[in-house]
Enzyme design. Structure first.
Site, PDB file in Angstrom:
ATOM      1  N   CYS A   1      -2.192  -1.012 -17.459  1.00 10.27           N
ATOM      2  CA  CYS A   1      -2.472   0.412 -18.412  1.00 10.27           C
ATOM      3  C   CYS A   1      -1.193   1.687 -18.142  1.00 10.27           C
ATOM      4  O   CYS A   1      -1.035   1.977 -19.180  1.00 10.27           O
ATOM      5  CB  CYS A   1      -3.806   0.851 -17.678  1.00 10.27           C
ATOM      6  SG  CYS A   1      -4.612   2.200 -18.728  1.00 10.27           S
TER       7      CYS A   1
ATOM      8  N   CYS B   1       3.096   5.760 -10.896  1.00  5.46           N
ATOM      9  CA  CYS B   1       2.632   4.947 -12.144  1.00  5.46           C
ATOM     10  C   CYS B   1       3.694   4.045 -12.700  1.00  5.46           C
ATOM     11  O   CYS B   1       3.316   3.211 -13.657  1.00  5.46           O
ATOM     12  CB  CYS B   1       2.507   5.843 -13.526  1.00  5.46           C
ATOM     13  SG  CYS B   1       3.913   6.728 -14.038  1.00  5.46           S
TER      14      CYS B   1
HETATM   15  S1  SF4 Z   1      -3.256   6.665 -14.600  1.00  8.70           S
HETATM   16 FE1  SF4 Z   1      -2.276   4.852 -15.493  1.00  8.70          FE
HETATM   17  S2  SF4 Z   1      -4.142   3.430 -15.233  1.00  8.70           S
HETATM   18 FE2  SF4 Z   1      -5.025   5.242 -14.825  1.00  8.70          FE
HETATM   19  S3  SF4 Z   1      -5.799   5.583 -17.221  1.00  8.70           S
HETATM   20 FE3  SF4 Z   1      -3.634   6.695 -16.894  1.00  8.70          FE
HETATM   21  S4  SF4 Z   1      -2.262   5.233 -17.831  1.00  8.70           S
HETATM   22 FE4  SF4 Z   1      -4.178   4.201 -17.358  1.00  8.70          FE
END
Ligand code: SF4
Length: 244
Positions: free
Chosen positions: A119, A226
């Site tokens: 994600c 991230c």
């Molecule tokens: S922190 Fe990373 S995993 Fe969590 S919603 Fe945002 S983009 Fe997605």
């Protein structure tokens, strides 16, 4: 403009020269070296006002890259607008995930439930990779006191072919708070609700008094970054998880 003849020695020399410099001196040096090839990347999060205010005092026209992941708190989106206007920043760019990546990998916007790394990859790493292509160097708001891998943070470093300046690397919470008070900077609205670090809503929790600043980021997971600031092997998929 030095980046065209940049060498590892130059980055090491810059780091040696700037390691004890003030954040403003580091910002001015970054602008002197990189000019139009310099961007500042900001999350418009809990501590972002300090660096953005410093930059606005020096140059309001430096491009500011903001990752609008599609999963941010509404308060962050409001803060991005009001702070940019208040500081007079003229070139804030909203970076969004590609429609193709969302359609093929996260059509229901629930990928974070099964893979936070995947994600983050499509919502943060890839959009920033695309946006940063045209720049030789960028500025981040990371600080050593945030802990983890950031404990060893250099003031100037090079990663993925780009030079990164970290003007606040040496600063602690007391210095940030003093700067905010001195310049009467508006707080992110979630700070008063127990969020000392603010990311996407599914992956950010309030923290208890005494916990680390980033303890509420991906709480309960091993993940602490991230992927934006994680070194990648040549040809590797961007599959490791940070924030700006
Ligand atoms: S922190 Fe990373 S995993 Fe969590 S919603 Fe945002 S983009 Fe997605």
């Amino acid at each position: 403009m030095a980046f065209e003849t940049e060498t590892p020695d130059l980055v090491a020399d810059l780091n040696a020269r700037l390691r004890n410099a003030s954040p403003q001196e580091i910002l001015r040096e970054a602008i002197d070296y990189y000019g139009d090839s310099l961007a500042l990347v900001s999350s418009f999060g809990a501590e972002s006002a300090v660096l953005l205010h410093m930059m606005a005092q020096i140059d309001k026209d430096v491009p500011v890259l903001f990752l609008d992941t599609g999963m941010l708190f509404g308060q962050t989106l409001d803060y991005r607008k009001t702070l940019a206007t208040q500081l007079g920043l003229t070139d804030v760019r909203d970076l969004r995930p590609s429609f193709a990546d969302l359609a093929t990998q996260d059509p229901n916007a629930d990928l974070y439930k099964t893979s936070t790394d995947a994600c983050c990859n499509i919502r943060k790493v890839l959009p920033l990779d695309r946006a940063i292509q045209g720049f030789g160097a960028w500025i981040t708001g990371r600080k050593r006191f945030h802990g983890g891998d950031r404990l060893r943070l250099a003031v100037v470093e090079k990663a993925e072919g780009k030079v990164k300046f970290n003007p606040l690397a040496n600063w602690g919470k007391a210095e940030l708070d003093a700067y905010v008070a001195e310049h009467d900077l508006p707080p992110h609205p979630l700070v008063a609700m127990g969020y000392p670090s603010v990311g996407c809503w599914p992956c950010t929790s309030p923290v208890e008094d005494g916990q680390d600043v980033r303890a509420g980021r991906w709480a309960g997971q091993d993940k602490t970054e991230c992927g934006i600031h994680v070194a990648r092997a040549p040809g590797a998929v961007h599959d490791v998880g940070g924030d700006i």
